[in-house]
Design a protein around this motif. Structure first.
Motif, PDB file in Angstrom:
ATOM      1  N   ARG A 270       0.818  -1.219   0.000  1.00 24.19           N
ATOM      2  CA  ARG A 270       0.000   0.000   0.000  1.00 24.19           C
ATOM      3  C   ARG A 270       0.855   1.274   0.000  1.00 24.19           C
ATOM      4  O   ARG A 270       1.829   1.369   0.731  1.00 24.19           O
ATOM      5  CB  ARG A 270      -0.918   0.000   1.235  1.00 24.19           C
ATOM      6  CG  ARG A 270      -1.963   1.107   1.221  1.00 24.19           C
ATOM      7  CD  ARG A 270      -3.054   0.898   2.241  1.00 24.19           C
ATOM      8  NE  ARG A 270      -3.917  -0.257   1.964  1.00 24.19           N
ATOM      9  CZ  ARG A 270      -4.845  -0.302   1.005  1.00 24.19           C
ATOM     10  NH1 ARG A 270      -5.026   0.715   0.214  1.00 24.19           N
ATOM     11  NH2 ARG A 270      -5.582  -1.392   0.852  1.00 24.19           N
ATOM     12  N   GLY A 271       0.446   2.227  -0.822  1.00 28.14           N
ATOM     13  CA  GLY A 271       1.033   3.568  -0.777  1.00 28.14           C
ATOM     14  C   GLY A 271       2.504   3.640  -1.120  1.00 28.14           C
ATOM     15  O   GLY A 271       3.258   4.379  -0.477  1.00 28.14           O
ATOM     16  N   CYS A 272       2.949   2.901  -2.144  1.00 28.03           N
ATOM     17  CA  CYS A 272       4.381   2.862  -2.483  1.00 28.03           C
ATOM     18  C   CYS A 272       4.830   4.127  -3.210  1.00 28.03           C
ATOM     19  O   CYS A 272       4.117   4.662  -4.063  1.00 28.03           O
ATOM     20  CB  CYS A 272       4.678   1.659  -3.372  1.00 28.03           C
ATOM     21  SG  CYS A 272       4.459   0.107  -2.512  1.00 28.03           S
ATOM     22  N   LEU A 273       6.064   4.565  -2.886  1.00 27.92           N
ATOM     23  CA  LEU A 273       6.662   5.744  -3.526  1.00 27.92           C
ATOM     24  C   LEU A 273       6.688   5.611  -5.049  1.00 27.92           C
ATOM     25  O   LEU A 273       6.321   6.538  -5.772  1.00 27.92           O
ATOM     26  CB  LEU A 273       8.092   5.926  -2.999  1.00 27.92           C
ATOM     27  CG  LEU A 273       8.895   7.087  -3.577  1.00 27.92           C
ATOM     28  CD1 LEU A 273       8.373   8.414  -3.043  1.00 27.92           C
ATOM     29  CD2 LEU A 273      10.382   6.944  -3.266  1.00 27.92           C
ATOM     30  N   GLY A 274       7.109   4.428  -5.510  1.00 29.16           N
ATOM     31  CA  GLY A 274       7.253   4.211  -6.954  1.00 29.16           C
ATOM     32  C   GLY A 274       5.944   4.352  -7.699  1.00 29.16           C
ATOM     33  O   GLY A 274       5.907   4.807  -8.847  1.00 29.16           O
ATOM     34  N   THR A 275       4.857   3.958  -7.058  1.00 25.82           N
ATOM     35  CA  THR A 275       3.537   4.078  -7.691  1.00 25.82           C
ATOM     36  C   THR A 275       3.051   5.513  -7.603  1.00 25.82           C
ATOM     37  O   THR A 275       2.652   6.109  -8.607  1.00 25.82           O
ATOM     38  CB  THR A 275       2.513   3.165  -6.962  1.00 25.82           C
ATOM     39  OG1 THR A 275       3.024   1.837  -6.980  1.00 25.82           O
ATOM     40  CG2 THR A 275       1.155   3.217  -7.631  1.00 25.82           C
ATOM     41  N   LEU A 276       3.090   6.085  -6.410  1.00 23.81           N
ATOM     42  CA  LEU A 276       2.442   7.384  -6.183  1.00 23.81           C
ATOM     43  C   LEU A 276       3.215   8.563  -6.780  1.00 23.81           C
ATOM     44  O   LEU A 276       2.624   9.615  -7.015  1.00 23.81           O
ATOM     45  CB  LEU A 276       2.246   7.599  -4.679  1.00 23.81           C
ATOM     46  CG  LEU A 276       1.198   6.667  -4.066  1.00 23.81           C
ATOM     47  CD1 LEU A 276       1.196   6.786  -2.555  1.00 23.81           C
ATOM     48  CD2 LEU A 276      -0.181   6.965  -4.612  1.00 23.81           C
ATOM     49  N   CYS A 277       4.512   8.394  -6.989  1.00 22.27           N
ATOM     50  CA  CYS A 277       5.286   9.507  -7.562  1.00 22.27           C
ATOM     51  C   CYS A 277       5.605   9.280  -9.026  1.00 22.27           C
ATOM     52  O   CYS A 277       6.360  10.040  -9.622  1.00 22.27           O
ATOM     53  CB  CYS A 277       6.569   9.714  -6.767  1.00 22.27           C
ATOM     54  SG  CYS A 277       6.204  10.234  -5.084  1.00 22.27           S
ATOM     55  N   SER A 278       5.014   8.236  -9.617  1.00 30.08           N
ATOM     56  CA  SER A 278       5.308   7.982 -11.029  1.00 30.08           C
ATOM     57  C   SER A 278       4.534   8.967 -11.907  1.00 30.08           C
ATOM     58  O   SER A 278       3.421   9.384 -11.578  1.00 30.08           O
ATOM     59  CB  SER A 278       4.940   6.539 -11.394  1.00 30.08           C
ATOM     60  OG  SER A 278       3.547   6.455 -11.630  1.00 30.08           O
ATOM     61  N   PRO A 279       5.123   9.347 -13.045  1.00 31.15           N
ATOM     62  CA  PRO A 279       4.438  10.249 -13.978  1.00 31.15           C
ATOM     63  C   PRO A 279       3.074   9.694 -14.402  1.00 31.15           C
ATOM     64  O   PRO A 279       2.119  10.452 -14.557  1.00 31.15           O
ATOM     65  CB  PRO A 279       5.390  10.310 -15.167  1.00 31.15           C
ATOM     66  CG  PRO A 279       6.719   9.933 -14.630  1.00 31.15           C
ATOM     67  CD  PRO A 279       6.473   8.987 -13.504  1.00 31.15           C
ATOM     68  N   LEU A 280       2.985   8.362 -14.531  1.00 26.85           N
ATOM     69  CA  LEU A 280       1.705   7.751 -14.933  1.00 26.85           C
ATOM     70  C   LEU A 280       0.619   8.068 -13.910  1.00 26.85           C
ATOM     71  O   LEU A 280      -0.513   8.415 -14.255  1.00 26.85           O
ATOM     72  CB  LEU A 280       1.855   6.221 -15.043  1.00 26.85           C
ATOM     73  CG  LEU A 280       2.529   5.701 -16.314  1.00 26.85           C
ATOM     74  CD1 LEU A 280       2.754   4.201 -16.200  1.00 26.85           C
ATOM     75  CD2 LEU A 280       1.705   6.022 -17.557  1.00 26.85           C
ATOM     76  N   HIS A 281       0.968   7.963 -12.632  1.00 31.15           N
ATOM     77  CA  HIS A 281       0.003   8.236 -11.558  1.00 31.15           C
ATOM     78  C   HIS A 281      -0.408   9.716 -11.561  1.00 31.15           C
ATOM     79  O   HIS A 281      -1.582  10.046 -11.447  1.00 31.15           O
ATOM     80  CB  HIS A 281       0.591   7.852 -10.195  1.00 31.15           C
ATOM     81  CG  HIS A 281      -0.315   8.151  -9.041  1.00 31.15           C
ATOM     82  ND1 HIS A 281      -1.368   7.323  -8.696  1.00 31.15           N
ATOM     83  CD2 HIS A 281      -0.346   9.201  -8.179  1.00 31.15           C
ATOM     84  CE1 HIS A 281      -2.003   7.852  -7.654  1.00 31.15           C
ATOM     85  NE2 HIS A 281      -1.405   8.995  -7.325  1.00 31.15           N
ATOM     86  N   LEU A 282       0.577  10.596 -11.692  1.00 32.64           N
ATOM     87  CA  LEU A 282       0.268  12.034 -11.675  1.00 32.64           C
ATOM     88  C   LEU A 282      -0.660  12.412 -12.824  1.00 32.64           C
ATOM     89  O   LEU A 282      -1.620  13.168 -12.647  1.00 32.64           O
ATOM     90  CB  LEU A 282       1.563  12.864 -11.741  1.00 32.64           C
ATOM     91  CG  LEU A 282       2.156  13.265 -10.390  1.00 32.64           C
ATOM     92  CD1 LEU A 282       2.726  12.092  -9.651  1.00 32.64           C
ATOM     93  CD2 LEU A 282       3.237  14.328 -10.564  1.00 32.64           C
ATOM     94  N   VAL A 283      -0.377  11.861 -14.004  1.00 34.07           N
ATOM     95  CA  VAL A 283      -1.210  12.184 -15.174  1.00 34.07           C
ATOM     96  C   VAL A 283      -2.604  11.567 -14.998  1.00 34.07           C
ATOM     97  O   VAL A 283      -3.622  12.212 -15.269  1.00 34.07           O
ATOM     98  CB  VAL A 283      -0.526  11.687 -16.471  1.00 34.07           C
ATOM     99  CG1 VAL A 283      -1.479  11.740 -17.650  1.00 34.07           C
ATOM    100  CG2 VAL A 283       0.721  12.518 -16.742  1.00 34.07           C
TER     101      VAL A 283
END
Ligand code: ZN
Length: 418
Positions: A270-283
């Protein structure tokens, strides 16, 4: 890089007067001359290294004979005789560097002083590794041709790639953001195509090395480089040494938990840095919250990295959803910076990479404030957080620095030229 203070600059080693270590001492002397940007003298070198006058004199002559240094004038100190100034000759040797990012390949040419002579960056089709690799050698040829640098002066090629790597085999193994790339034997292929000796290292390690040689981390013995690209990673420097780990794959912080309420990643955390800070997530968040218009390519990494500039424009235009997304990300990054700094008793964390640049000045105030608050050693020393000094080419420049480091520093990756 800064001019070293008298005596022993941070990160530089003393010489030894034993006869059988000429190569080591040559590197020590060369390191001092390189670090002293405005030149140094044989007398200063004797004081700084502890080497005997004759040794210093012999080594300087060897370096002069190889064209690595030159006598560039004289200086006087106090009432003494004028001293001959020695300086590095930047154009005497060069190194090439390539950074393979899932969206872009960047190639650079550095001179012996670490100066950027030329660079070329191009978007790639990540699904065609054969073609991407095939195009690298002709690109390097073009860089040399455009700059008129003779190939005989190039001492090697460094490759900065996403992990995991097989460092011994010079192979990129199975990078998570490049699903069509499997066990690509980069050292072998690029070595054959260019005739150069090739070093393969992780992108985050290369970025840390670049920053240590020519950027914000010059002279800093305990530091971290937080790399934000298609994925995230950290390059660590502890006690003046790059931390590589057992198989040279240290620094994978993608699954660091930075949000207890965050979504699950592909491995169920849950709540991993790699997921939440990825450009894909932001977009994706930008589209879901109405800050960005949807496009058919929003699921593609390279496209998502490029769309961060549009997200930035929305923030500047006063879009509150876009601002909220950036602020949330800044808090998550700050949490990661705090954890990394506490684990390693870090002096300084530098952030960079293609997903950092468009949003850097929006992230920094939160990073400064939150990371300082989370830092456990704050009563003993300050934790500095900053953006990269080296810029967008940081990993490619680091790849070339690795070559210079291996060839001219006293031992590979010892980072003596701070
Ligand atoms: Zn995870």
């Amino acid at each position: 890089m800064t001019i070293p203070p008298p005596g022993r600059p941070n990160g530089l080693r003393r010489g030894t007067n034993l006869g059988h270590v000429a190569g080591f001492n040559d590197s020590v002397i060369l390191s001092y001359i390189r670090a002293a940007k405005s030149g140094t003298s044989r007398s200063d070198l004797r004081t700084a290294t502890g080497l005997a006058p004759q040794s210093v004199s012999d080594i300087c002559q060897r370096l002069l004979d190889q064209g690595l240094i030159a006598e560039t004038g004289t200086s006087t100190k106090g009432f003494g005789r004028p001293r001959v100034t020695l300086e590095i000759v930047p154009s005497s040797r060069y190194a090439l560097g390539i950074h393979i990012d899932p969206a872009t390949v960047t190639s650079v040419l550095l001179d012996l002083a670490g100066g950027l002579v030329a660079h070329y960056s191009t978007d790639i089709d990540p699904d065609d590794p054969g073609l991407v690799i095939e195009q690298m050698a002709p690109t390097l040829d073009a860089l040399l041709e455009q700059t008129g640098v003779d190939r005989s002066r190039v001492v090697g090629l460094g490759l900065a790639v996403p992990g995991p790597i097989d460092a011994e085999g010079g192979t990129m193994v199975d990078p998570p953001h490049l699903p069509k790339w499997h066990h690509e034997r980069l050292r072998e292929r690029l070595g054959a195509a260019t005739g150069l000796s090739v070093i393969v290292d992780k992108d985050v390690v290369a970025a840390a090395v670049a920053e240590r040689w020519a950027g914000a981390l010059a002279g800093v013995s305990d530091a971290a480089f937080l790399y934000l690209g298609s994925g995230v990673g950290v390059g660590l420097i502890t006690d003046d040494l790059v931390v590589r780990g057992h198989t040279s794959n240290a620094g994978d912080i993608g699954h660091l938990m930075v949000d207890t309420m965050g979504p699950l990643c592909d491995q169920g955390h849950r709540g991993c840095l790699g997921t939440l800070c990825s450009p894909l997530h932001l977009v994706r968040e930008g589209v879901a919250r109405g800050a960005l218009d949807p496009t058919p390519h929003d699921g593609e990494l390279g496209h998502a990295v490029r769309r961060l500039a549009a997200l930035r424009e929305r923030v500047d235009g006063g879009n509150s959803a876009a601002r909220e997304i950036v602020e949330e990300t800044a808090h998550r990054l700050a949490r990661a910076v705090g954890i990394i700094a506490n684990m390693h008793d870090t002096q300084m964390v530098v952030c960079g990479g293609p997903a950092w640049a468009p949003l850097a000045d929006l992230y920094l105030p939160t990073l400064h404030e939150q990371a300082a608050r989370a830092f456990s050693m704050s009563s003993l020393h300050e934790l500095e957080v900053s953006g990269t000094d080296v810029g967008a080419d940081v990993a490619a420049i680091g790849a070339a620095c690795l070559v210079l480091d291996e060839r001219f520093a006293t031992r590979p990756s010892s980072l003596l030229l701070g």
